[in-house]
Each structure stands twice: as structure tokens, then as C-alpha cells.
Design a protein around this motif. Structure first.
Motif, PDB file in Angstrom:
ATOM      1  N   MET A 184       0.940  -0.699   0.076  1.00 43.33           N
ATOM      2  CA  MET A 184       0.394  -0.687  -0.086  1.00 43.33           C
ATOM      3  C   MET A 184       0.969   1.030  -0.023  1.00 43.33           C
ATOM      4  N   PRO A 185       0.688   1.940  -1.104  1.00 45.77           N
ATOM      5  CA  PRO A 185       1.457   3.513  -0.992  1.00 45.77           C
ATOM      6  C   PRO A 185       0.633   4.457   0.468  1.00 45.77           C
ATOM      7  N   ILE A 186       2.116   5.267   0.725  1.00 45.82           N
ATOM      8  CA  ILE A 186       2.206   5.769   2.282  1.00 45.82           C
ATOM      9  C   ILE A 186       2.693   7.524   1.678  1.00 45.82           C
ATOM     10  N   PHE A 187       1.767   8.266   1.702  1.00 52.17           N
ATOM     11  CA  PHE A 187       2.171   9.627   1.249  1.00 52.17           C
ATOM     12  C   PHE A 187       2.277  10.541   2.486  1.00 52.17           C
ATOM     13  N   GLN A 188       2.802  11.887   2.781  1.00 57.26           N
ATOM     14  CA  GLN A 188       3.258  13.032   3.372  1.00 57.26           C
ATOM     15  C   GLN A 188       1.822  13.929   3.265  1.00 57.26           C
ATOM     16  N   ALA A 189       1.223  14.214   4.282  1.00 59.15           N
ATOM     17  CA  ALA A 189      -0.071  14.747   4.347  1.00 59.15           C
ATOM     18  C   ALA A 189       0.023  15.763   3.356  1.00 59.15           C
ATOM     19  N   GLU A 190       0.741  16.509   3.262  1.00 58.51           N
ATOM     20  CA  GLU A 190       1.147  17.939   2.091  1.00 58.51           C
ATOM     21  C   GLU A 190       1.477  17.425   0.623  1.00 58.51           C
ATOM     22  N   ASP A 191       2.725  15.922   0.510  1.00 57.18           N
ATOM     23  CA  ASP A 191       1.836  15.301  -0.820  1.00 57.18           C
ATOM     24  C   ASP A 191       0.931  14.675  -1.173  1.00 57.18           C
ATOM     25  N   LEU A 192       0.117  14.525  -0.848  1.00 53.44           N
ATOM     26  CA  LEU A 192      -1.293  13.569  -0.928  1.00 53.44           C
ATOM     27  C   LEU A 192      -1.876  14.703  -1.037  1.00 53.44           C
ATOM     28  N   LYS A 193      -1.793  15.677  -0.300  1.00 49.34           N
ATOM     29  CA  LYS A 193      -2.984  16.789  -0.884  1.00 49.34           C
ATOM     30  C   LYS A 193      -2.134  17.870  -2.419  1.00 49.34           C
ATOM     31  N   THR A 194      -1.481  17.836  -2.688  1.00 52.37           N
ATOM     32  CA  THR A 194      -0.660  18.118  -3.714  1.00 52.37           C
ATOM     33  C   THR A 194      -1.664  17.621  -4.775  1.00 52.37           C
ATOM     34  N   LYS A 195      -1.582  16.502  -5.018  1.00 50.42           N
ATOM     35  CA  LYS A 195      -2.012  15.637  -5.827  1.00 50.42           C
ATOM     36  C   LYS A 195      -3.264  15.604  -6.405  1.00 50.42           C
ATOM     37  N   ILE A 196      -4.163  15.627  -4.734  1.00 48.44           N
ATOM     38  CA  ILE A 196      -5.315  15.646  -5.325  1.00 48.44           C
ATOM     39  C   ILE A 196      -6.047  16.902  -5.807  1.00 48.44           C
ATOM     40  N   VAL A 197      -5.892  17.615  -5.965  1.00 47.32           N
ATOM     41  CA  VAL A 197      -5.915  19.270  -5.795  1.00 47.32           C
ATOM     42  C   VAL A 197      -5.918  19.316  -7.205  1.00 47.32           C
ATOM     43  N   GLN A 198      -5.292  18.784  -7.923  1.00 48.50           N
ATOM     44  CA  GLN A 198      -4.759  18.371  -8.953  1.00 48.50           C
ATOM     45  C   GLN A 198      -6.139  17.761  -9.674  1.00 48.50           C
ATOM     46  N   ILE A 199      -7.189  17.594  -9.037  1.00 50.14           N
ATOM     47  CA  ILE A 199      -8.084  16.408  -9.661  1.00 50.14           C
ATOM     48  C   ILE A 199      -8.980  17.801  -9.165  1.00 50.14           C
ATOM     49  N   ILE A 200      -9.737  18.239  -7.742  1.00 54.51           N
ATOM     50  CA  ILE A 200     -10.462  19.075  -8.051  1.00 54.51           C
ATOM     51  C   ILE A 200     -10.747  20.131  -9.189  1.00 54.51           C
ATOM     52  N   THR A 201      -9.389  20.617  -8.720  1.00 57.27           N
ATOM     53  CA  THR A 201      -9.203  22.059  -9.688  1.00 57.27           C
ATOM     54  C   THR A 201      -9.375  21.687 -11.120  1.00 57.27           C
ATOM     55  N   ALA A 202      -9.178  20.490 -11.366  1.00 55.79           N
ATOM     56  CA  ALA A 202      -9.706  20.160 -12.873  1.00 55.79           C
ATOM     57  C   ALA A 202     -11.174  19.862 -12.901  1.00 55.79           C
TER      58      ALA A 202
END
Length: 353
Positions: free
Chosen positions: A1-19
Motif C-alpha cells: 500500500m502506498p504511504i503519503f505525507q499529508a502535503e504530498d497527498l494534498k498536492t496530488k488531489i488538489v489537481q483533480i479538484i481544480t480540474a
């Protein structure tokens, strides 16, 4: 299972919501809220909601860049319309308005309808507590009717959260936040994605029979039917769930669950919130003294299990948050795959983000 630091995960999903068309400010507010839920151990209300949000956006149910509309303003009574905007955004806007009124007038009854998925209701209680206010929240959920009434054999309403927040001087606030079903539906999604069964007593299948398979409330059968979650506390939890439907749904104008069905992937919430400034009812010193003395009394209780101390509502989340800030947030493979597929639907390739 992938493990993310909070800010890294947020950066990724922000791209989706912005889209989806959200402004950068809105996308950041939504995703900060989702990641905060992950950090507190509520993965059911965290980044794993992204696929559902994208599906709701694609079908036209979720409307980006909305603000609350004031339907009625009677000073200590605010009636607001979320206009199908992101619940994390319109919910916060509503709370900011209600908090200001309660601090000025002593109390405020806040009605919010037509908000898309509000997320973790405890967040709004935390907002009120941070400003020294007590708050009570009753919420209904217009989506699939995945919770059976006590004694029933089929789903009749949503998970209908209930929440109370109380500020405690010089301590973390008391935040009681729970679904009126034995478990949130999102927790069943998480269990299903990792291939886990759940304990007996939580679920019934499409025939009304007990089951331990969380998939019965995640994936419809060939006829399009879902099983159902059971209410917590038998008739007591069921009664509280119905109260949330009547007050969070009927009273706010959000509507109650009944045919015809809402759009397939929409999650619309109504919320009735009661905000009280303790200083308007007694002296702040007296309130602080009473709350702290009682909390001290609670902590003095002998533990029922050696090595497991008595904890108050909200404490497990604080402990989990400290751990996940340090160790990262684990996302199961299926949930991460679903998030990546959701990104592709709006033109975002997370592998390149």
C-alpha cells in the motif's frame, strides 16, 4: 500500500479538484479538509472520496465555485442554501456566519440545505469550539438509503451524522461525532477495498439477512439493489437517525429520503446546527470550572482494561493525527487506483504530478 505525507497527498488531489473547474482556493479548502480527515483516522471521509466527487461532478450534481445563499436572516436564525456546492466550502461559510452571530447574540440556529457532502461533521464542531462556542449538529444524507430502521429489513435513510462540540478551557475540546448507523458507509468502502469482512451485526444483505460482507452497501447487485447498514444502539440509534432526517432534512428544506431517487452519485446534506455562547448563560469562569472539574472526574475512573486509559471523544483522533503526521497516510491499493482513475476522467495523470 502506498504511504503519503499529508502535503504530498494534498498536492496530488488538489489537481483533480481544480480540474473539475474549482478555483485554486476552493480546491485547496476541499482537499485540506479531506486530508485532515485522513490524518485523524477517518479515511472514510478523506482522499478516498475523490472518485465519488468526480462522478457527482460529471453527472452534474456537484457544482464547483458555489457560495451559500441567504434564504432568511432573523438575526439569531439563519436559513442558508448551499446551492449544491462543495460541502467543505459552503459548510465552513455557513459556520463562520453562525459563529459570528452566536458570539454577538449569545446563540444562533443555523439551517443549511443542499450542500454537497459536508465531510467530517466534527470539523464544524471544532470550528465552533475554537471560538469558545458549544455546538450541536444534526445532519441528513440524501444519497442511496443504505441504513435500515430498527426492525426493518431494507435501507430507508442515510447514515445521518450527529455531532456535539464543547470547548474545554486549556484542553482539547470534547468532540462527539458519529454516524447514526453502526458504521459510516465510507468505512464499509474502505473495508471492501482491502478485502476485509466486518463483524457480525453491522450489515444485512439485499434479502434482509445478516452478512459480514461490506460489499453489499458498496456495489449494487445485478438488479441494482444494495444491502443496508444497521443503526447503532438498536431503537435508540434508529430514533436519533430519524430525528436527523426530520430536523436536518425536513426542517432545513433539504428534503428527506424518499422516492424518486436523487441522482446516482450525488451526496447532498442538510444540517441543522445550534450554536451557543456559554458566556451568555453563565460566567465563563464558572463554565470553565465545571467542565474541567467533570473531565478530571472522568479521567479518575479506573480503566476496565489494564494499560488502556479512559479517553474522551476526540482524543483518539488527536493521537492518530500525531502518528500520521509522523508516519504518513496509508492508502490501500484499490482506493489509490480509484483516485488515479478519477483523475483521468478530468484529464489529470497523477503519475506525472
Amino acid at each position: 500500500m502506498p504511504i503519503f505525507q499529508a502535503e504530498d497527498l494534498k498536492t496530488k488531489i488538489v489537481q483533480i479538484i481544480t480540474a473539475t473547474g474549482s478555483s485554486e482556493v476552493e480546491a485547496l479548502r476541499v482537499c485540506t479538509n479531506l486530508i485532515h480527515a485522513n490524518l485523524k483516522g477517518h479515511d472514510s471521509h478523506g482522499a478516498g472520496m475523490i472518485p465519488r466527487y468526480v462522478e457527482s461532478f460529471v453527472e452534474g450534481s456537484l457544482q464547483p465555485n458555489q457560495s451559500v445563499r441567504v434564504k432568511s436572516d432573523l438575526g439569531s436564525l439563519l436559513v442558508l442554501d448551499g446551492q449544491q456546492g462543495f460541502g467543505q466550502v459552503v459548510g465552513e461559510e455557513a459556520m463562520v456566519m453562525g459563529i459570528a452571530r452566536a458570539k454577538k447574540l449569545g446563540s444562533c440556529i443555523l439551517s443549511l440545505s443542499r450542500a454537497h457532502h459536508l465531510g467530517r461533521i466534527g470539523h464544524f464542531a471544532e470550528m465552533a469550539a475554537a471560538d469558545g462556542l458549544v455546538s450541536i449538529h444534526l445532519v441528513n444524507v440524501l444519497s442511496a438509503p443504505v441504513v435500515a430502521v430498527w426492525g426493518g429489513g431494507i435501507g430507508r435513510h442515510g447514515t445521518n451524522p450527529f455531532c456535539i462540540g464543547v470547548p474545554i478551557a486549556n484542553r482539547a475540546p470534547f468532540i462527539l461525532d458519529f454516524a447514526t448507523s453502526r458504521s459510516a458507509q465510507g468505512k464499509m468502502r474502505v473495508a471492501h477495498n482491502v478485502g476485509k469482512s466486518v463483524s457480525p451485526g453491522y450489515l444485512i444483505d439485499q434479502q434482509g439477512l445478516p452478512t459480514t460482507d461490506p460489499g453489499v452497501v458498496v456495489r449494487p447487485d445485478a438488479a441494482g439493489n444494495l444491502g443496508a447498514l444497521m443503526p447503532f444502539g438498536e431503537h435508540k440509534g434508529s430514533g436519533l437517525a430519524i430525528a436527523c432526517e426530520l430536523l436536518g432534512g425536513a426542517l432545513t428544506g433539504n428534503g428527506t429520503w424518499k422516492p424518486p431517487k436523487v441522482k446516482k452519485r450525488a451526496i447532498w446534506n442538510g444540517m441543522l446546527s445550534i450554536l451557543i455562547n456559554p458566556a451568555s448563560m453563565s460566567s465563563k469562569e464558572q463554565f470553565d470550572l465545571e467542565t474541567n472539574s467533570f473531565i478530571d472526574w472522568v479521567y479518575q475512573s479506573p480503566a476496565s482494561e489494564a494499560g488502556v486509559p479512559v479517553m474522551l471523544a476526540g482524543e483518539p483522533e488527536q493521537k492518530m493525527m500525531a502518528q500520521r503526521i509522523k508516519d504518513g497516510i496509508e492508502i490501500d491499493d484499490k482506493t489509490w487506483q480509484d483516485i488515479c482513475e478519477a483523475g483521468k476522467k478530468v484529464g489529470v495523470n497523477l503519475n506525472s504530478v
